[in-house]
Scaffold this motif. Structure first.
Motif, mmCIF file in Angstrom:
data_model
loop_
_atom_site.group_PDB
_atom_site.id
_atom_site.type_symbol
_atom_site.label_atom_id
_atom_site.label_comp_id
_atom_site.label_asym_id
_atom_site.label_seq_id
_atom_site.Cartn_x
_atom_site.Cartn_y
_atom_site.Cartn_z
ATOM 1 N N ILE A 62 24.529 -1.219 2.411
ATOM 2 C CA ILE A 62 23.617 -1.376 1.278
ATOM 3 C C ILE A 62 23.167 0.010 0.829
ATOM 4 C CG2 ILE A 62 21.420 -2.344 0.510
ATOM 5 C CD1 ILE A 62 21.793 -4.460 2.751
ATOM 6 N N ASN A 63 23.397 0.328 -0.440
ATOM 7 C CA ASN A 63 23.046 1.643 -0.970
ATOM 8 C C ASN A 63 21.668 1.591 -1.626
ATOM 9 O OD1 ASN A 63 22.900 4.180 -2.033
ATOM 10 N ND2 ASN A 63 24.616 3.936 -3.440
ATOM 11 N N LEU A 64 20.678 2.205 -0.991
ATOM 12 C CA LEU A 64 19.314 2.253 -1.514
ATOM 13 C C LEU A 64 18.917 3.650 -1.982
ATOM 14 C CD1 LEU A 64 17.455 0.094 1.175
ATOM 15 C CD2 LEU A 64 18.228 -0.615 -1.085
ATOM 16 N N SER A 65 19.875 4.544 -2.132
ATOM 17 C CA SER A 65 19.547 5.930 -2.450
ATOM 18 C C SER A 65 18.794 6.070 -3.771
ATOM 19 C CB SER A 65 20.801 6.800 -2.444
ATOM 20 O OG SER A 65 21.726 6.322 -3.392
ATOM 21 N N ALA A 66 19.059 5.221 -4.765
ATOM 22 C CA ALA A 66 18.347 5.296 -6.045
ATOM 23 C C ALA A 66 16.905 4.810 -5.912
ATOM 24 C CB ALA A 66 19.068 4.464 -7.103
ATOM 25 N N MET A 67 16.596 4.099 -4.841
ATOM 26 C CA MET A 67 15.254 3.565 -4.640
ATOM 27 C C MET A 67 14.407 4.436 -3.716
ATOM 28 S SD MET A 67 17.560 1.304 -5.308
ATOM 29 C CE MET A 67 17.985 -0.216 -6.051
ATOM 30 N N GLN A 68 15.001 5.475 -3.137
ATOM 31 C CA GLN A 68 14.263 6.314 -2.195
ATOM 32 C C GLN A 68 13.065 6.939 -2.886
ATOM 33 O OE1 GLN A 68 16.606 9.036 0.090
ATOM 34 N NE2 GLN A 68 14.839 10.301 0.632
ATOM 35 N N GLY A 69 11.899 6.803 -2.267
ATOM 36 C CA GLY A 69 10.677 7.382 -2.802
ATOM 37 C C GLY A 69 9.880 6.457 -3.692
ATOM 38 N N VAL A 70 10.374 5.246 -3.948
ATOM 39 C CA VAL A 70 9.619 4.295 -4.767
ATOM 40 C C VAL A 70 8.596 3.594 -3.874
ATOM 41 C CG1 VAL A 70 9.734 2.228 -6.204
ATOM 42 C CG2 VAL A 70 11.518 3.961 -6.385
ATOM 43 N N HIS A 71 7.349 3.604 -4.320
ATOM 44 C CA HIS A 71 6.241 2.983 -3.593
ATOM 45 C C HIS A 71 5.640 1.888 -4.456
ATOM 46 C CE1 HIS A 71 5.364 6.379 -0.626
ATOM 47 N NE2 HIS A 71 6.365 6.815 -1.364
ATOM 48 N N LEU A 72 5.203 0.807 -3.815
ATOM 49 C CA LEU A 72 4.481 -0.268 -4.494
ATOM 50 C C LEU A 72 3.174 -0.497 -3.772
ATOM 51 C CD1 LEU A 72 7.321 -2.934 -4.867
ATOM 52 C CD2 LEU A 72 6.653 -1.172 -6.504
ATOM 53 N N VAL A 73 2.150 -0.840 -4.538
ATOM 54 C CA VAL A 73 0.884 -1.262 -3.960
ATOM 55 C C VAL A 73 0.708 -2.721 -4.360
ATOM 56 C CG1 VAL A 73 -1.607 -0.901 -3.886
ATOM 57 C CG2 VAL A 73 -0.076 1.061 -4.124
ATOM 58 N N LEU A 74 0.532 -3.585 -3.342
ATOM 59 C CA LEU A 74 0.437 -5.022 -3.560
ATOM 60 C C LEU A 74 -0.973 -5.511 -3.243
ATOM 61 C CD1 LEU A 74 3.670 -6.045 -1.618
ATOM 62 C CD2 LEU A 74 3.474 -5.532 -4.042
ATOM 63 N N ALA A 75 -1.453 -6.448 -4.041
ATOM 64 C CA ALA A 75 -2.746 -7.083 -3.782
ATOM 65 C C ALA A 75 -2.589 -8.076 -2.633
ATOM 66 C CB ALA A 75 -3.235 -7.792 -5.035
ATOM 67 N N ASP A 76 -3.715 -8.580 -2.127
ATOM 68 C CA ASP A 76 -3.640 -9.522 -1.024
ATOM 69 C C ASP A 76 -2.967 -10.836 -1.414
ATOM 70 O OD1 ASP A 76 -5.731 -10.274 -2.629
ATOM 71 O OD2 ASP A 76 -7.218 -10.387 -1.039
ATOM 72 N N ASP A 77 -2.850 -11.128 -2.722
ATOM 73 C CA ASP A 77 -2.139 -12.336 -3.164
ATOM 74 C C ASP A 77 -0.648 -12.080 -3.371
ATOM 75 O OD1 ASP A 77 -2.094 -10.870 -5.508
ATOM 76 O OD2 ASP A 77 -2.949 -12.448 -6.752
ATOM 77 N N GLY A 78 -0.177 -10.851 -3.128
ATOM 78 C CA GLY A 78 1.237 -10.518 -3.234
ATOM 79 C C GLY A 78 1.664 -9.948 -4.569
ATOM 80 N N SER A 79 0.762 -9.883 -5.551
ATOM 81 C CA SER A 79 1.146 -9.331 -6.852
ATOM 82 C C SER A 79 1.204 -7.810 -6.774
ATOM 83 C CB SER A 79 0.176 -9.781 -7.942
ATOM 84 O OG SER A 79 -1.125 -9.352 -7.656
ATOM 85 N N VAL A 80 2.127 -7.220 -7.545
ATOM 86 C CA VAL A 80 2.307 -5.774 -7.566
ATOM 87 C C VAL A 80 1.235 -5.174 -8.455
ATOM 88 C CG1 VAL A 80 3.877 -3.887 -8.130
ATOM 89 C CG2 VAL A 80 4.787 -6.018 -7.201
#
Length: 103
Positions: A62-80
């Motif tokens: 699985i090639n994830l190199s284009a996604m390296q460094g992407v961060h998400l912050v999610l609420a306690d209900d799972g929404s981004v």
């Protein structure tokens, strides 16, 4: 207020704006949610793809190199809540343990 995207997750209006400003695609968001490292911080959850995740999943084909460094912050209900890029993961490393001095 959040917007349902597909059947998997919701994005807040703020997250949609930040994705557009920062050039983060829906494919990258889905990859981070699927393969990313998860860290609980109080009432929010951070998910990110770092160098270790890229290397681990590369072995599985699985090639994830284009996604390296992407961060998400999610609420306690799972929404981004927001999305951003950062190559620094120092803050999220496990603290080094000092060796116990035996006497």
């Amino acid at each position: 207020m959040s917007k349902q995207i597909g059947s998997n997750f919701q994005l807040t209006h703020h997250a949609i704006q930040r994705m557009q400003q920062r050039g983060i695609s829906m494919l990258q968001i889905e990859a981070v949610l699927t393969y990313g490292r998860t860290i609980q911080e109080g009432r929010v959850v951070r998910q990110m793809i770092g160098r270790n995740e890229v290397a681990d999943y590369r072995r599985e084909g699985i090639n994830l190199s284009a996604m390296q460094g992407v961060h998400l912050v999610l609420a306690d209900d799972g929404s981004v809540i927001t999305a951003f890029r950062s190559q620094s993961l120092r803050r999220y490393r496990a603290p080094r343990r000092r060796p116990v001095a035996w006497r």
